[in-house]
Design an enzyme around this catalytic site. Structure first.
Site, short mmCIF file in Angstrom:
data_model
loop_
_atom_site.label_atom_id
_atom_site.label_comp_id
_atom_site.label_asym_id
_atom_site.label_seq_id
_atom_site.Cartn_x
_atom_site.Cartn_y
_atom_site.Cartn_z
N HIS A 1 62.39 66.37 122.44
CA HIS A 1 64.02 66.38 122.74
C HIS A 1 64.67 67.15 121.71
O HIS A 1 65.60 68.00 121.92
CB HIS A 1 64.52 65.01 122.84
N GLU A 2 64.34 66.69 120.49
CA GLU A 2 65.20 67.43 119.53
C GLU A 2 64.82 68.78 119.16
O GLU A 2 65.44 69.82 118.82
CB GLU A 2 65.28 66.35 118.14
N HIS B 1 66.91 70.89 121.41
CA HIS B 1 68.23 71.16 120.81
C HIS B 1 68.07 72.26 119.70
O HIS B 1 68.75 73.14 119.52
CB HIS B 1 68.75 69.94 120.08
N GLU C 1 72.18 69.20 125.75
CA GLU C 1 71.67 68.23 126.36
C GLU C 1 70.77 68.86 127.33
O GLU C 1 69.55 68.40 127.81
CB GLU C 1 72.34 67.14 126.88
CO CO Z 1 70.08 65.08 122.36
#
Ligand code: CO
Length: 501
Positions: free
Chosen positions: A265-266, A269, A295
């Site tokens: 997830h990170e 980003h 997101e």
């Molecule tokens: Co996030």
């Protein structure tokens, strides 16, 4: 015009340097700083953010903008310069309405509140955090007041994270989604198909989790020459500039899913930040278009790609090699089903794709009530628990697993959660388009080849930074305004298959 632009860029570059410096201090605060540093750090961050704010709302910037605005209108709409002037002008007009004294006070209050939240969460003690949150809500309502008149007191807050988005629009989308998601979750609960995910909850040594995560995100395209990973209580991504993007991960020695998907997830980003066009360096538009768009990137990598069957084909055999004692007896199909098990849970960050948005709608309702004044901070734990019961059929045993679970409010970030749900919708819209453009996408994921996918994202989304407003960017990429259909279709198809609905 050239001279003015050069001067404009120089001033903005200096502001960007101050903000990056603040980001380094903020990163350190959440990773390595001893608790004794809290008070000093609060002062340092307050000073830096005040300096940056004062520099930004200076008459000098105002005068240059006044000169540049009409000239920029004559430029190509999509050029860096036209976008820079347009976006800075919008932000300038907003920030001019906010006194520097408020900014410094907000920074001081939230820095202390974050420290208090960490302790309150660990001790599951809401009263410790309550006075801090009361100050934050007061400051946030004051903030909204600077932008009066508005349709809803929540609008100015939402606009900080999702420029141009209105509370009424979010309400509309959520009202459309809620019954469909609730119905899907109910159908899954009633279908009688059991999924075993106990193998994910065995003892997984942290160093090996770390190593596997690094191996995965290197393959996805996270650039360790221009980034690094550390540990923190709550995972986050922060950027000190295009050449230094940091991610953090939280490791649970008894659950592999947390670190693995937190890292992916990170990294999603971070790859967005690493992909911003170099011509935007040190400019305020050298960042994501909005949190919802941000997101959409993290969630696409984490969920649509990371939780796919193809992704399991690519990485599961390798994961088994790392943890033969835990996963040697689990075949790929069982693992795929395990990571996609649908189960109502108390904790947002552990929630599966099918239930996730319900956690967000709960927070949206509460934030709205706090801002509108129909809910007091003191009533928060009770309101939280009753909503939890209503939406997910669960009651938290304590506030640590309830109202205190997330860091956001301690940082003053009211309005932020909403963007997570928007990110889910946007990710599915981008995904539909990407599938059209890359017909062999599944095969590529199976072979752990991500360069074409990342290239598509870089070209269509990342390189633009914040040149366009989020809804503008969505239109450019997909040719459509924000809609919920691709997202619901994605969920229904995927979970329909897994649970044989
Ligand atoms: Co996030």
């Amino acid at each position: 015009m050239e001279d003015k632009l050069t001067k404009f860029r120089k001033l903005l570059g200096e502001i960007s340097d101050l903000q990056s410096t603040g980001a380094v201090l903020g990163w350190d605060q959440q990773t390595y700083m001893p608790s004794g540093g809290a008070e000093g750090r609060a002062m340092q961050l307050a000073t830096i953010s005040r300096l940056a704010h004062e520099k930004f709302i200076s008459d000098e910037i105002g005068m240059i903008l006044e000169d540049l605005e009409p000239e920029a209108e004559a430029l190509d709409y999509e050029s860096d310069e036209a976008c820079l002037v347009r976006q800075v002008s919008r932000e300038y007009k907003k920030q001019c309405k906010v006194p520097s004294s408020w900014v410094a006070e907000f920074s001081r209050v939230t820095t202390l509140a974050q420290q208090a939240w960490q302790k309150a969460k660990a001790e599951s003690d809401f009263p410790q955090f309550k006075p801090h949150l009361e100050e934050i809500v007061k400051l946030r309502r004051q903030y909204a007041g600077f932008f009066a008149p508005f349709d809803n007191v929540y609008d100015p807050l939402l606009d900080d994270f999702e420029p141009g988005m209105k509370t009424a629009e979010v309400k509309g989308v959520f009202d459309e989604l809620r019954p469909q998601q609730t119905e899907l979750v109910r159908a899954i609960a009633d279908c009688g198909t059991a999924v075993d995910n106990s193998m994910l909850y065995r003892e997984y040594p942290i160093q090996k989790q770390w190593d596997f995560g690094v191996e995965v995100i290197k393959k996805l395209g996270f650039d360790f020459e221009r980034g690094r990973q550390d540990k923190s209580a709550h995972p986050f991504t922060t950027s000190f500039g295009l050449g230094d993007v940091r991610i953090t991960t939280h490791f649970d020695p008894n659950y592999i899913g947390r670190s693995l998907y937190g890292t992916v997830h990170e990294a999603g980003h971070a790859m967005y930040e690493q992909g911003i066009g170099v011509s935007l360096r040190r400019m305020p538009i050298a960042q994501g278009a909005s949190l919802g768009i941000h997101e959409s990137q993290s969630r696409m990598w984490e969920n649509i790609i990371g939780h796919s069957h193809a992704f399991c084909i690519a990485f599961y055999p390798r994961l088994q090699e790392y943890f033969p004692e835990n996963l040697g007896d689990t075949d790929l199909e069982s693992f795929y089903r395990a990571i996609n098990k649908v189960e109502t849970s108390l904790i947002r960050i552990l929630a599966d794709e099918a239930t996730y948005n319900l956690h967000i709608m709960l927070r949206f309702d509460i934030e709205l009530a706090l801002m509108e004044g129909s809910l007091e901070v003191a009533e928060l734990p009770e309101a939280w628990n009753s909503k939890m019961e209503e939406y997910l059929g669960l009651t938290p045993p304590d506030d640590g697993q309830g109202v205190l679970q997330d860091v956001h409010w301690s940082g003053g970030m009211i309005g932020y959660f909403t963007t997570y749900a928007l990110g889910n919708l946007i990710a599915s819209m981008f995904w539909e388009k990407m599938k059209e453009d890359i017909p062999d996408i599944e095969g590529q994921i199976e072979r752990a080849e991500f360069s074409e996918i990342l290239g598509w994202l870089r070209r269509n989304i990342h390189c633009h930074g914040a040149k366009f407003k989020p809804m503008e960017l969505i239109e450019r990429v997909t040719g459509s305004s924000l809609v919920s259909e691709p997202y619901m279709l994605y969920l229904q198809t995927k979970f329909g298959e897994i649970y044989r609905l």
